[in-house]
Design a protein around this motif. Sequence first.
Motif, PDB file in Angstrom:
ATOM      1  N   ALA C 272      27.621 -56.623  66.389  1.00 41.02           N
ATOM      2  CA  ALA C 272      26.820 -56.671  67.614  1.00 41.02           C
ATOM      3  C   ALA C 272      25.422 -56.092  67.441  1.00 41.02           C
ATOM      4  O   ALA C 272      24.543 -56.344  68.251  1.00 41.02           O
ATOM      5  CB  ALA C 272      27.543 -55.926  68.738  1.00 41.02           C
ATOM      6  N   ILE C 273      25.223 -55.295  66.387  1.00 43.82           N
ATOM      7  CA  ILE C 273      23.929 -54.640  66.243  1.00 43.82           C
ATOM      8  C   ILE C 273      22.856 -55.670  65.907  1.00 43.82           C
ATOM      9  O   ILE C 273      23.002 -56.445  64.962  1.00 43.82           O
ATOM     10  CB  ILE C 273      23.991 -53.566  65.152  1.00 43.82           C
ATOM     11  CG1 ILE C 273      24.998 -52.506  65.589  1.00 43.82           C
ATOM     12  CG2 ILE C 273      22.640 -52.946  64.916  1.00 43.82           C
ATOM     13  CD1 ILE C 273      25.345 -51.556  64.508  1.00 43.82           C
ATOM     14  N   PRO C 274      21.778 -55.695  66.673  1.00 43.21           N
ATOM     15  CA  PRO C 274      20.736 -56.690  66.407  1.00 43.21           C
ATOM     16  C   PRO C 274      20.195 -56.556  64.987  1.00 43.21           C
ATOM     17  O   PRO C 274      20.143 -55.470  64.428  1.00 43.21           O
ATOM     18  CB  PRO C 274      19.653 -56.378  67.432  1.00 43.21           C
ATOM     19  CG  PRO C 274      20.314 -55.577  68.478  1.00 43.21           C
ATOM     20  CD  PRO C 274      21.447 -54.857  67.820  1.00 43.21           C
ATOM     21  N   ASP C 275      19.783 -57.662  64.485  1.00 41.60           N
ATOM     22  CA  ASP C 275      19.458 -57.799  63.081  1.00 41.60           C
ATOM     23  C   ASP C 275      17.944 -57.745  62.902  1.00 41.60           C
ATOM     24  O   ASP C 275      17.219 -58.563  63.441  1.00 41.60           O
ATOM     25  CB  ASP C 275      20.015 -59.173  62.666  1.00 41.60           C
ATOM     26  CG  ASP C 275      19.757 -59.491  61.229  1.00 41.60           C
ATOM     27  OD1 ASP C 275      19.142 -58.662  60.547  1.00 41.60           O
ATOM     28  OD2 ASP C 275      20.189 -60.574  60.801  1.00 41.60           O
ATOM     29  N   LEU C 276      17.467 -56.758  62.161  1.00 39.75           N
ATOM     30  CA  LEU C 276      16.022 -56.645  61.957  1.00 39.75           C
ATOM     31  C   LEU C 276      15.528 -57.549  60.834  1.00 39.75           C
ATOM     32  O   LEU C 276      14.346 -57.671  60.603  1.00 39.75           O
ATOM     33  CB  LEU C 276      15.653 -55.198  61.622  1.00 39.75           C
ATOM     34  CG  LEU C 276      15.035 -54.390  62.748  1.00 39.75           C
ATOM     35  CD1 LEU C 276      14.655 -53.019  62.241  1.00 39.75           C
ATOM     36  CD2 LEU C 276      13.810 -55.083  63.323  1.00 39.75           C
ATOM     37  N   GLU C 277      16.456 -58.134  60.093  1.00 43.66           N
ATOM     38  CA  GLU C 277      16.045 -58.919  58.930  1.00 43.66           C
ATOM     39  C   GLU C 277      15.668 -60.341  59.268  1.00 43.66           C
ATOM     40  O   GLU C 277      15.103 -61.056  58.468  1.00 43.66           O
ATOM     41  CB  GLU C 277      17.160 -58.918  57.885  1.00 43.66           C
ATOM     42  CG  GLU C 277      17.292 -57.585  57.186  1.00 43.66           C
ATOM     43  CD  GLU C 277      15.981 -57.147  56.556  1.00 43.66           C
ATOM     44  OE1 GLU C 277      15.485 -57.871  55.691  1.00 43.66           O
ATOM     45  OE2 GLU C 277      15.456 -56.094  56.932  1.00 43.66           O
ATOM     46  N   MET C 278      16.040 -60.764  60.490  1.00 51.71           N
ATOM     47  CA  MET C 278      15.657 -62.089  60.965  1.00 51.71           C
ATOM     48  C   MET C 278      16.049 -63.185  59.984  1.00 51.71           C
ATOM     49  O   MET C 278      15.227 -63.960  59.518  1.00 51.71           O
ATOM     50  CB  MET C 278      14.172 -62.138  61.264  1.00 51.71           C
ATOM     51  CG  MET C 278      13.856 -61.258  62.440  1.00 51.71           C
ATOM     52  SD  MET C 278      12.119 -61.056  62.656  1.00 51.71           S
ATOM     53  CE  MET C 278      11.697 -60.265  61.158  1.00 51.71           C
ATOM     54  N   THR C 279      17.341 -63.173  59.669  1.00 53.39           N
ATOM     55  CA  THR C 279      17.840 -64.212  58.781  1.00 53.39           C
ATOM     56  C   THR C 279      18.082 -65.495  59.558  1.00 53.39           C
ATOM     57  O   THR C 279      18.438 -66.507  59.002  1.00 53.39           O
ATOM     58  CB  THR C 279      19.177 -63.778  58.156  1.00 53.39           C
ATOM     59  OG1 THR C 279      19.999 -63.283  59.219  1.00 53.39           O
ATOM     60  CG2 THR C 279      18.973 -62.684  57.147  1.00 53.39           C
ATOM     61  N   ARG C 283      24.656 -64.730  65.500  1.00 51.62           N
ATOM     62  CA  ARG C 283      25.719 -63.730  65.595  1.00 51.62           C
ATOM     63  C   ARG C 283      26.766 -64.225  66.577  1.00 51.62           C
ATOM     64  O   ARG C 283      26.458 -64.931  67.520  1.00 51.62           O
ATOM     65  CB  ARG C 283      25.145 -62.415  66.079  1.00 51.62           C
ATOM     66  CG  ARG C 283      24.302 -61.778  65.016  1.00 51.62           C
ATOM     67  CD  ARG C 283      23.966 -60.387  65.370  1.00 51.62           C
ATOM     68  NE  ARG C 283      23.016 -60.310  66.462  1.00 51.62           N
ATOM     69  CZ  ARG C 283      23.168 -59.519  67.496  1.00 51.62           C
ATOM     70  NH1 ARG C 283      24.230 -58.774  67.625  1.00 51.62           N
ATOM     71  NH2 ARG C 283      22.248 -59.478  68.425  1.00 51.62           N
ATOM     72  N   ARG C 352      23.638 -60.460  55.342  1.00 52.95           N
ATOM     73  CA  ARG C 352      22.767 -59.412  55.863  1.00 52.95           C
ATOM     74  C   ARG C 352      22.442 -58.347  54.825  1.00 52.95           C
ATOM     75  O   ARG C 352      22.511 -57.165  55.100  1.00 52.95           O
ATOM     76  CB  ARG C 352      23.402 -58.764  57.078  1.00 52.95           C
ATOM     77  CG  ARG C 352      23.664 -59.745  58.176  1.00 52.95           C
ATOM     78  CD  ARG C 352      24.352 -59.096  59.332  1.00 52.95           C
ATOM     79  NE  ARG C 352      23.520 -58.110  60.012  1.00 52.95           N
ATOM     80  CZ  ARG C 352      23.969 -57.410  61.035  1.00 52.95           C
ATOM     81  NH1 ARG C 352      25.189 -57.557  61.471  1.00 52.95           N
ATOM     82  NH2 ARG C 352      23.182 -56.541  61.618  1.00 52.95           N
ATOM     83  N   GLY C 354      20.474 -55.778  53.031  1.00 56.54           N
ATOM     84  CA  GLY C 354      19.263 -55.026  53.381  1.00 56.54           C
ATOM     85  C   GLY C 354      19.016 -54.955  54.871  1.00 56.54           C
ATOM     86  O   GLY C 354      17.898 -54.813  55.312  1.00 56.54           O
ATOM     87  N   THR C 355      20.081 -55.041  55.627  1.00 52.29           N
ATOM     88  CA  THR C 355      19.908 -54.984  57.076  1.00 52.29           C
ATOM     89  C   THR C 355      19.502 -53.592  57.539  1.00 52.29           C
ATOM     90  O   THR C 355      20.067 -52.600  57.125  1.00 52.29           O
ATOM     91  CB  THR C 355      21.231 -55.351  57.753  1.00 52.29           C
ATOM     92  OG1 THR C 355      21.493 -56.690  57.464  1.00 52.29           O
ATOM     93  CG2 THR C 355      21.148 -55.164  59.237  1.00 52.29           C
ATOM     94  N   THR C 356      18.506 -53.553  58.364  1.00 47.25           N
ATOM     95  CA  THR C 356      18.196 -52.299  59.035  1.00 47.25           C
ATOM     96  C   THR C 356      18.178 -52.630  60.504  1.00 47.25           C
ATOM     97  O   THR C 356      17.717 -53.688  60.895  1.00 47.25           O
ATOM     98  CB  THR C 356      16.815 -51.776  58.648  1.00 47.25           C
ATOM     99  OG1 THR C 356      15.867 -52.771  58.967  1.00 47.25           O
ATOM    100  CG2 THR C 356      16.736 -51.428  57.202  1.00 47.25           C
ATOM    101  N   ALA C 357      18.727 -51.785  61.270  1.00 52.39           N
ATOM    102  CA  ALA C 357      18.743 -52.112  62.688  1.00 52.39           C
ATOM    103  C   ALA C 357      18.975 -50.898  63.530  1.00 52.39           C
ATOM    104  O   ALA C 357      19.668 -49.985  63.146  1.00 52.39           O
ATOM    105  CB  ALA C 357      19.850 -53.115  62.973  1.00 52.39           C
ATOM    106  N   THR C 358      18.353 -50.859  64.603  1.00 52.67           N
ATOM    107  CA  THR C 358      18.747 -50.073  65.762  1.00 52.67           C
ATOM    108  C   THR C 358      17.620 -49.900  66.742  1.00 52.67           C
ATOM    109  O   THR C 358      16.521 -50.391  66.528  1.00 52.67           O
ATOM    110  CB  THR C 358      19.252 -48.688  65.364  1.00 52.67           C
ATOM    111  OG1 THR C 358      19.887 -48.131  66.510  1.00 52.67           O
ATOM    112  CG2 THR C 358      18.142 -47.802  64.950  1.00 52.67           C
TER     113      THR C 358
END
Lengths: 334, 306, 360
Positions: C272-279, C283, C352, C354-358
């Motif tokens: 559920a955590i939004p994805d900062l990597e914009m792949t 979801r 995902r 290298g995902t960074t998110a929050t």
Amino acid sequence: MPPPVLSVRGLRVEFPTRRGVLTALSDVSFDIAPGEVLGVVGESGAGKSMTGAAIIGLLEPPGRIAGGEIRLQGERIDTLPYDRMRRIRGKRIGAIFQDPLTTLNPLYTVGRQLIETMQTHLSLSDREARQRAIGWLEMVGIPAAAQRVDSYPHEFSGGMRQRVVIALALCAEPILVVADEPTTALDVSIQAQIIALLKRLAREKGTAMMLVTHDMGVIAETADRVAVMYAGRIAEIGPVRAVVKAPKHPYSAGLMASIPPLDRKVAHLAGIEGAMPRLSAIPPGCAFNPRCPHVFDRCRRERPELIETGTTRAACWLYDPASERQAPELLRHG
Amino acid sequence: MAIAAALSRALDSDLWWSFRRSPVTMLSALVALVCILGAALAPWLAPHDPFDLATLNLGDAFKPPAWSAEGDALYPLGTDDQGRDMLSAIMYGARVSLLVGISAVVFSTVVGVAVGLLAGYLGGWADGLLMRIADIQLTFPSILIALLVDGVVRAALPRELHDRIALFVVIFAIGISAWPQFARTVRGSTLVERNKEYVLAARVIGISQLRIMLTHVLPNVVGPVLVIATLGLSSAIITEATLSFLGVGVPPTQPSLGTLIRIGNDFLFSGEWWITIFPGAALIAMVLSVNLLGDWLRDALNPRLR
Amino acid sequence: MAERVEAPRGAAPVMLAVEDLARHFDVSRPLLQRLLAGEGRRSLKAVDGVSFEIPRGTTLSLVGESGCGKSTVARLVVGLYRPTRGRIGFDGRALEQARADAAQRRRMQMIFQDPYASLNPRWRVSDIIAEPIRAFGLAPGAAAQRARVAELLTQVGLSPLDGEKFPHEFSGGQRQRISIARALSSNPEFLVCDEPTSALDVSVQAQILNLMKELQARLGLTYLFISHNLAVVRQVSDQIGVMYLGRLVELAAAETLFTAPRHPYTRALMEAIPDLEMTGRQRIPVGGEVPSPIDPPSGCPFHPRCPLVADRCRAEMPRLLPPRGQAGTVVACHAVEEGRDPPPAPAGADQRIGTTATAL
């Protein structure tokens, strides 16, 4: 390029206080194209919610628009009297706020609120309106919509209420939706559902959207372009990928670096030292200069305008060829 | 140095700023100040001593105010049936009225704040019991309670003893009739404060409940108390005047404004209007100014109206 | 019924041991209304059978959505609530016993979420920080106390001169530093941190998290860390417990939880955590909402939302058990127990990297 739905130019908002006039927003300019989602991010007090409030004509007194202009499809709306603006707010601009309870009237069923909104702005028979209300509730993902249409707001859970608010904001088929922290009050699992819903509706209906949030993840998933705000100004604006992946303004870069990574544990999180200045104590020159790792003389003297950086536009002297100092490699190439 | 710093901080405060912006409030403050100073300093300021029988001259009875034809410059507001100077009588009377009013408010504040703090902080059955008592009392008009208390004490005590403590009886009667308002307000604010994290932090380190109530909660709930106390002062003065007007208040040897109005009332229709109108005007001025100050304080301390 | 969960065995002795902890709140309507409506008493099982151990010098985090009971656990552990059931042991003693003894009570402290409500607005910062010092008599004499307050302020990155000011003169992040200074003033060994950075902006959050990690390393502190933010939790934890409707659904070493999440709810949370990597990845958010803890679903409380639901899940409450081939983790899920779940993989690892998110 189609003409923008919303065009904001040099917006300035002031708050007269006993200690003098505070400038809450200054020189804020941006456009939103049809079907485009513009994300507005920033930390608390940066002025992002106030920008939204100014556009929908709901600035809290004694705040007032003291300069610039806001045009909706070319027509100026910042100077309209309250009554005309109220009609525009229902019909052409939809608003979604953080707390759904402030938008919903607890005394009416959600169906009645949807029907009234639609009938005020579109010519529909009672039957048609009711059918459409049910259709909207289905579209925002409310199960058993035909029954739930006669329920009162308190009979819905928080996530369901926010869906109703979204239906209410969209049912008069506005050309612009201003959503202020629409998912902040919700849990992550619900948040994901609401983001997916907003994104789908914007695409399907071609509605322009201004999405105000402090959550970079939400922006990254939903927005096409991003404006990063700091101390009442736009620090950087550009395509979402460029701003998130290779921010050019030292503040945006610090902001992105501050977000703790989910995929690994780091020994030391990068942060930005200090805190955003209060409105009453914004430093001269660039407002970010006391916290900026790249600060030089000019930043303390002159306030930078938005300057083209190649991928985005950033209010930073590092990108002015005339400056004595230029952006380091790290910022140039992200 | 420290005083200058404190003064400049006070003058810089939001309270002072809203005070300076309201002419009505400034006028009320001025009137209240004149009333209070006139009353407090009566023995030094009053032109005559209305209780010194040696100076009373029945020949001077029923003198109209100084500005009328038969007036006497010696008695600016005229004299009563015994030849007492009205101005002096009013100043001494206001002294009694204020003394009773302030004491009664202090009394009900102390009782009400204590009850409200205990009820709000302890909750449970203590809260239920204390608040039901307050609810029951609130269903009776306060003047009725004061009359009841006064009547019971009068019946229970020998006359001589009663006369000696009559002033305290009135203070108690008025004070006891007003505590529920304080208790309710303080309880409400206490309920909010006691769940705030700074109170939890104190509980985690094991600070005693009494200490938390006094050092943490109390300072954060006094704002509204100040407002009710100010508004309560004016109603206490009115209650006292009503009791005295009915002849059950302060002893006649220490006439308050209410007593003066009652005495003057007998002469109102025989043409000696000044004997009752001037004490009445003084009472109105005092009550109104205090009330307006209370209203201002309420608005100025309310963050939502700012 | 609840399993006793063994913490990863190390040399460190256990600082806090919680066993079958439960706290139920009475949410019945007033007696008269209850009689009129003909309904009985109702209770909200905020926490219902939670067990874990925190070895000295380590951090255990509890994560979950609002209403999962994580904050109630925090308050139970410092004695702000009395447990309805279960045992809490603080450094080998029963909590009640430890709370009654000032010398023990001094060793536990708490940091709160709201930097605006956690400091008494009428007190000067120096008095706020000195309160525990006074309460436990830790610095005899005014001069010693002033010196200690100055030292604490410096330790959290503020100036000793800040002691003279009032809380409203500080920003949110600075206030949280003051809260930390107050918590440290009694020389505690165990800190309960209830969402300490949730109310802060992201650039300030990083400062506070760094400060907390640095203090832990320097002072050997043990943390119970409560948060809804998985990315934050990953940065600070040694063990992580995932809570849902008052129960632990998964308890694992921090790295294991992220590299091999097992419970379907844990997986859903990470998804559920939004994805900062914009792949551009679509979801699939978990459907439905958290049910009311007053009237929880039968069997496994997650079953109405679970993609792996089977008949057994509706009838029987799963117990916390170690999944096959994964020691050190316990999961309360029939599907995992029966091996019906998809193979463990880092949350969305395939798409995902290298995902960074929050949230900021």
